[in-house]
Design a protein around this motif. Structure first.
Motif, PDB file in Angstrom:
ATOM      1  N   ARG A 124      -1.284  -2.419   3.621  1.00 52.42           N
ATOM      2  CA  ARG A 124      -1.940  -1.119   3.419  1.00 52.42           C
ATOM      3  C   ARG A 124      -1.227  -0.035   4.235  1.00 52.42           C
ATOM      4  O   ARG A 124      -0.989   1.068   3.752  1.00 52.42           O
ATOM      5  CB  ARG A 124      -3.409  -1.244   3.821  1.00 52.42           C
ATOM      6  CG  ARG A 124      -4.275  -0.112   3.374  1.00 52.42           C
ATOM      7  CD  ARG A 124      -5.760  -0.387   3.533  1.00 52.42           C
ATOM      8  NE  ARG A 124      -6.122  -1.030   4.781  1.00 52.42           N
ATOM      9  CZ  ARG A 124      -6.894  -2.123   4.857  1.00 52.42           C
ATOM     10  NH1 ARG A 124      -7.360  -2.685   3.777  1.00 52.42           N
ATOM     11  NH2 ARG A 124      -7.193  -2.634   6.023  1.00 52.42           N
ATOM     12  N   GLU A 125      -0.867  -0.362   5.468  1.00 52.42           N
ATOM     13  CA  GLU A 125      -0.148   0.594   6.318  1.00 52.42           C
ATOM     14  C   GLU A 125       1.229   0.912   5.729  1.00 52.42           C
ATOM     15  O   GLU A 125       1.670   2.061   5.752  1.00 52.42           O
ATOM     16  CB  GLU A 125      -0.014   0.055   7.746  1.00 52.42           C
ATOM     17  CG  GLU A 125      -1.322  -0.044   8.503  1.00 52.42           C
ATOM     18  CD  GLU A 125      -1.988   1.297   8.718  1.00 52.42           C
ATOM     19  OE1 GLU A 125      -1.317   2.237   9.173  1.00 52.42           O
ATOM     20  OE2 GLU A 125      -3.193   1.426   8.415  1.00 52.42           O
ATOM     21  N   SER A 126       1.901  -0.094   5.210  1.00 50.98           N
ATOM     22  CA  SER A 126       3.217   0.105   4.601  1.00 50.98           C
ATOM     23  C   SER A 126       3.106   1.014   3.374  1.00 50.98           C
ATOM     24  O   SER A 126       3.936   1.908   3.171  1.00 50.98           O
ATOM     25  CB  SER A 126       3.810  -1.252   4.200  1.00 50.98           C
ATOM     26  OG  SER A 126       5.044  -1.078   3.558  1.00 50.98           O
ATOM     27  N   LYS A 127       2.074   0.796   2.585  1.00 46.17           N
ATOM     28  CA  LYS A 127       1.862   1.634   1.394  1.00 46.17           C
ATOM     29  C   LYS A 127       1.618   3.088   1.801  1.00 46.17           C
ATOM     30  O   LYS A 127       2.134   4.016   1.174  1.00 46.17           O
ATOM     31  CB  LYS A 127       0.668   1.094   0.605  1.00 46.17           C
ATOM     32  CG  LYS A 127       0.376   1.878  -0.658  1.00 46.17           C
ATOM     33  CD  LYS A 127      -0.814   1.301  -1.402  1.00 46.17           C
ATOM     34  CE  LYS A 127      -1.123   2.134  -2.631  1.00 46.17           C
ATOM     35  NZ  LYS A 127      -2.305   1.647  -3.334  1.00 46.17           N
ATOM     36  N   LYS A 128       0.868   3.285   2.868  1.00 50.84           N
ATOM     37  CA  LYS A 128       0.628   4.648   3.360  1.00 50.84           C
ATOM     38  C   LYS A 128       1.945   5.328   3.731  1.00 50.84           C
ATOM     39  O   LYS A 128       2.154   6.501   3.437  1.00 50.84           O
ATOM     40  CB  LYS A 128      -0.276   4.628   4.603  1.00 50.84           C
ATOM     41  CG  LYS A 128      -1.723   4.355   4.333  1.00 50.84           C
ATOM     42  CD  LYS A 128      -2.489   4.348   5.657  1.00 50.84           C
ATOM     43  CE  LYS A 128      -3.892   3.836   5.510  1.00 50.84           C
ATOM     44  NZ  LYS A 128      -4.577   3.733   6.807  1.00 50.84           N
TER      45      LYS A 128
END
Length: 151
Positions: A58-62
């Motif tokens: 999720r952090e990578s997608k952000k």
């Protein structure tokens, strides 16, 4: 404690000693997101490695979405920073599926569900998502499911 979370903490210490500012800030933000997830809701608990991978994903997608937004706004220095942070996070995610592997998984899910058209995309996604968890972006998966159901 989850092995992956412990690895993140250890790598944070190493990055601090090496004065690697991008890695330090990225790992701190990620550990903060993991801690927030652990204390969210009524049950305060340690996350499993799979749940930690979900948070990292999720952090990578952000970071990827922010980089795209900054590029669109002409802020290349900020976009580059977001990409550098995403590169740090990629080290902690499982290897991404190749296009052929994704095509095979989707084809198997379509056969398993008996789906015959785009209206049954949800059924196929329900079967495919657990198999690709963290190894392929949702947009990529849904695009492949749509492509195969449309043909």
């Amino acid at each position: 404690m989850a092995e992956l979370k412990e690895r993140l903490r250890s790598d944070l210490t190493t990055a601090m000693k090496a004065r690697d500012e991008v890695r330090v800030s990225t790992l701190r933000m990620t550990l903060s997101a993991i801690n927030t997830e652990e204390v969210a809701g009524e049950s305060h608990r340690e996350l499993t490695d799979d749940e930690v991978v979900t948070v990292i994903g999720r952090e990578s997608k952000k970071r990827r979405e922010s980089a795209e937004a900054f590029d669109g706004a002409g802020r290349t220095e900020l976009a580059d920073r977001e990409r550098a942070e995403q590169a740090v996070l990629t080290d902690y995610l499982p290897a991404q599926l190749s296009d052929s592997e994704l095509t095979e998984l989707v084809a198997a899910a379509i056969t398993e569900t008996g789906a015959e058209g785009p209206k049954q995309m949800g059924q196929v996604m329900k079967v495919v998502q657990p198999q690709v968890a963290g190894r392929a972006d949702g947009r990529r998966v849904s695009g492949e499911v749509k492509r195969q159901l449309s043909s």
